[in-house]
Design an enzyme around this catalytic site. Structure first.
Site, short mmCIF file in Angstrom:
data_model
loop_
_atom_site.label_atom_id
_atom_site.label_comp_id
_atom_site.label_asym_id
_atom_site.label_seq_id
_atom_site.Cartn_x
_atom_site.Cartn_y
_atom_site.Cartn_z
N GLY A 141 -7.89 87.08 -22.69
CA GLY A 141 -6.88 86.06 -23.00
C GLY A 141 -5.85 85.91 -21.91
O GLY A 141 -4.95 86.75 -21.76
N GLY A 148 -2.37 76.56 -17.98
CA GLY A 148 -3.75 76.73 -17.54
C GLY A 148 -3.79 77.18 -16.09
O GLY A 148 -3.94 78.35 -15.79
N SER A 149 -3.58 76.21 -15.18
CA SER A 149 -3.59 76.55 -13.76
C SER A 149 -2.36 77.36 -13.34
O SER A 149 -2.34 77.93 -12.25
CB SER A 149 -3.68 75.27 -12.91
OG SER A 149 -4.94 74.67 -13.10
N TRP A 173 -8.95 78.31 -25.00
CA TRP A 173 -10.19 78.25 -24.21
C TRP A 173 -10.74 79.64 -23.92
O TRP A 173 -11.09 79.95 -22.79
CB TRP A 173 -9.97 77.50 -22.87
CG TRP A 173 -9.46 76.11 -23.05
CD1 TRP A 173 -8.28 75.59 -22.60
CD2 TRP A 173 -10.12 75.05 -23.74
NE1 TRP A 173 -8.16 74.29 -22.98
CE2 TRP A 173 -9.27 73.92 -23.68
CE3 TRP A 173 -11.33 74.92 -24.44
CZ2 TRP A 173 -9.59 72.70 -24.26
CZ3 TRP A 173 -11.65 73.71 -25.02
CH2 TRP A 173 -10.79 72.62 -24.93
N GLY A 352 -35.46 58.27 -17.03
CA GLY A 352 -35.02 58.33 -18.42
C GLY A 352 -35.23 59.70 -19.04
O GLY A 352 -34.42 60.17 -19.85
N GLU A 375 -12.05 79.31 -14.75
CA GLU A 375 -11.92 80.35 -13.71
C GLU A 375 -11.32 79.76 -12.44
O GLU A 375 -11.77 80.08 -11.33
CB GLU A 375 -13.29 80.98 -13.41
CG GLU A 375 -14.00 81.51 -14.62
CD GLU A 375 -13.63 82.95 -14.93
OE1 GLU A 375 -12.98 83.59 -14.08
OE2 GLU A 375 -13.97 83.40 -16.03
#
Lengths: 396, 246
Positions: A141, A148-149, A173, A352, A375
């Protein structure tokens, strides 16, 4: 019509004889994990990914094959192998699926590694063998909903309470969090110093709700970590590190593995595209006979070869303990972007069929969108290199 | 129980087959080699299971040069206790069987296991020849094996069915699909394999009565012929004259 991917006909690609740079251990490990992926992952992955379900049973298998902490010492549940072996294992797992590789990356690099590196002997002996054997699942965690960054801005915190600390905050996340038995959580103490705390499932006030609706890493489980006045014994604090270098050193380990892992995803896309283009005919000849297809294939194998050499050299430096975070950033950024570009080109070669789950391409492509971001995002890694070469911090 | 498993190195199933030296030798250039799957998946794994159930040891043996050491190490990584490599070019089934028999003659192995065939030469000869040289019973194409003390009950494939045989140790068997399930070596096994002994033994003198004088590749597969469903005469003619099935 070309045969679908249901039967895994993957063959490794090694245009520059990188195998010649590897040891017998590396090749044995590579072949073993490749066989394991063909046997355990390939037959089920499209189905699990389609249903957005995590194949939990693979945790046990990953442990048995030795994918959790292969480069940690044997007495702590690791494999006693070198960093190149670790990288190759990640490559082969991600050849199967980035989500399966993520399971192993998190367990080994983000949970076992910090407990080994920064934990007390009691903590090592209590957690590492169980994490290595897959009896415990771990998570890490660091990222928060608003950080985040910029992890140094984290608000998750611990407050002194005698022989315990009181943990409050939330993480976002987090791979494996809803099924994790232990979480290595990074939180600020009362003086604002980042500390590592081992939180166990079942501690009152601790919950880990699942995040739904992902179009990427669908076979990997992701969640939050929520702490509401969680009383954690002080003996669960990692004694060996203070500050952001704790979590960042774990990320360096995981990013290193991703630099190798992405090659696996790229190789699977290239392998499928090469085979499809040789088997599928249009205008009376195989797709592979057209210049524009050859351009795509030639560029793909060139980029894969460059990525292999980058990863190999990074591995030799990592073995000597000399791989810098900047060098790891460069390899992670380059190789993941390379893999994503190859997935897109390979999708075009499949026409396809490339959008169906008869072939692994779209699954890899969608997975790699996550890998490009987690990461350390693609852009953040660029700024790390930028700062490294100019000496000027452009983050803020 | 003392078990000896004979392992062979074969080209990977996807290898391109070509010959050299006036079509008298297999061209190994660029070919990936693997352990013969019948040796690895069935013979070796069943031997390991027998050892796990009753104790004892599993030795793997190979006739070949040091180029075979990687394949031998895989066998150790899967779980064999030790390995023997007879340092010689494996010229023929007779040569290989005689070398293995010479090594095993005074070692008192209870069971000698081979794969039912190698996937390159498909000779199915080595097991029978070893048994003959060691004066042991030979059970070929084993798909199931249960041991009760020193008596083995073995199910073997025969044309159109199965045969159940009983045999006492010592004996030699060749392993077919079904005898065991493939085991993938784990990282621990790979690391442990480095600490297990690989004994290199000099070959014994053998006069080989046979030698290969040449190889040829099978005819290339012809492409599919499509016949108009209205044109039954042509279909019958092709089946009769070309396919020669009617």
């Amino acid at each position: 019509m070309a045969k679908g991917a249901k039967e895994d006909r993957f063959k490794g690609h090694d245009y520059y004889n990188v195998d010649g740079l590897l040891s017998e251990d590396h090749l044995l490990a590579r072949d073993a994990v490749r066989d394991w992926v063909k046997k355990e992952v390939s037959p089920i992955i499209e189905d699990y990914s389609n249903r957005a379900e995590c194949p939990h049973h693979l945790f046990k298998g990953l442990a048995e094959i030795g994918a959790f902490g292969p480069s940690l010492p044997e007495q702590y549940g690791g494999g006693g192998m070198d960093e190149i072996a670790y990288g190759i294992i990640m490559q082969e797992l991600e050849r199967g699926d980035s989500g399966i590789r993520s399971m192993a990356s998190v367990q080994g690099s983000l949970v076992m590694y910090p407990i080994y590196k920064f934990g007390s002997e009691e903590q090592r002996l209590k957690y590492l063998p169980k994490l290595g054997s897959g009896e415990f699942i771990g998570c890490f965690g660091l990222t928060e909903p608003d950080h985040g960054s910029n992890p140094s801005g984290m608000v998750t915190n611990i407050k002194d309470d005698g022989d315990h600390v009181i943990l409050n905050g939330a993480k976002m996340w987090i791979t494996n969090s809803p099924v994790a038995d232990v979480a290595v959580v990074w939180a600020k103490d009362e003086s604002g110093i980042i500390r590592g705390v081992i939180v166990e499932k079942g501690m009152p006030g601790f919950s880990a709700p699942e995040i739904h609706g992902k179009w990427s890493l669908r076979a990997s489980i992701t969640g939050e970590l929520v702490f509401e006045d969680v009383r954690v014994p002080k003996s669960n604090i990692l004694p060996g590190v203070q500050g952001l270098k704790g979590p960042l050193s774990c990320l360096s380990k995981a990013r290193y593995g991703i630099a190798w892992g992405a090659i696996g995803a790229a190789m699977d896309c290239y392998d499928s595209a090469l085979r499809y283009s040789l088997e599928r005919e249009q205008f009376g000849k195989p797709l592979a006979g057209f210049q524009l297809t050859q351009k795509k294939l030639a560029e793909m194998i060139t980029e894969i070869t460059k990525a292999q050499l980058l990863a190999w050299r990074l591995g030799t430096m990592a073995n000597e303990g000399k791989a810098t975070p900047g060098q790891i950033s460069m390899a992670k950024r380059n190789n993941v972007h390379m893999a994503l570009e190859i997935a897109r080109e390979a999708r075009q070669i499949h026409g396809g069929m490339g959008i169906t789950n008869e072939y692994p391409i779209m699954r890899h492509m969608m997975n790699l969108e996550t890998v490009l971001t987690y990461e350390g995002t693609h852009d953040i890694h660029l700024l790390i290199t930028g700062m490294d070469v100019t000496g000027i911090n452009a983050f803020k | 129980m003392k078990l000896l498993v004979c392992i062979s190195k074969t080209p990977d199933t996807t290898a391109k087959i070509a010959f050299t030296n006036g079509d008298t030798e297999f061209n190994e250039e660029g070919v990936q080699f693997i352990m013969n799957p019948y040796d690895e998946w069935y013979a070796l794994v069943r031997a390991l299971e027998l050892k796990e159930a009753a104790g004892g040891s599993v030795t793997i043996i190979n006739v070949g040069t040091s180029a075979n050491d990687a394949v031998i190490r895989k066998g150790l990584a899967i779980g064999a206790d030790d390995a023997v490599r007879i340092d010689a070019d494996p010229k023929s089934s007779y040569f290989v069987a005689k070398q293995i028999a010479a090594y095993a003659a005074d070692k008192e192995f209870d069971v000698v296991l081979t794969g039912k065939e190698t996937i390159d030469f498909n000779g199915s000869e080595v097991g029978g020849m070893i048994a003959e040289a060691l004066d042991m019973p030979f059970i070929s194409y084993a798909t199931h094996l249960e041991m009760d003390g020193n008596v083995a009950k073995i199910t073997r494939d025969i044309e159109g069915g199965a045969e159940v045989a009983e045999v006492s140790t010592p004996f030699t068997l060749s392993a077919s699909k079904g005898l065991a399930e493939q085991r993938i070596p784990n990282m621990k096994g790979i690391m442990m394999s480095k600490r297990k002994p690989l004994n290199v033994v000099a070959p014994v003198e053998i006069s080989d009565p046979s030698k290969v004088v040449g190889y040829t590749l099978p005819d290339a597969k012809e492409s599919v012929k499509l016949v108009d469903p209205e044109n039954m005469t042509e279909l019958v003619r092709l089946l009769h004259e070309e396919a020669k099935v009617i």
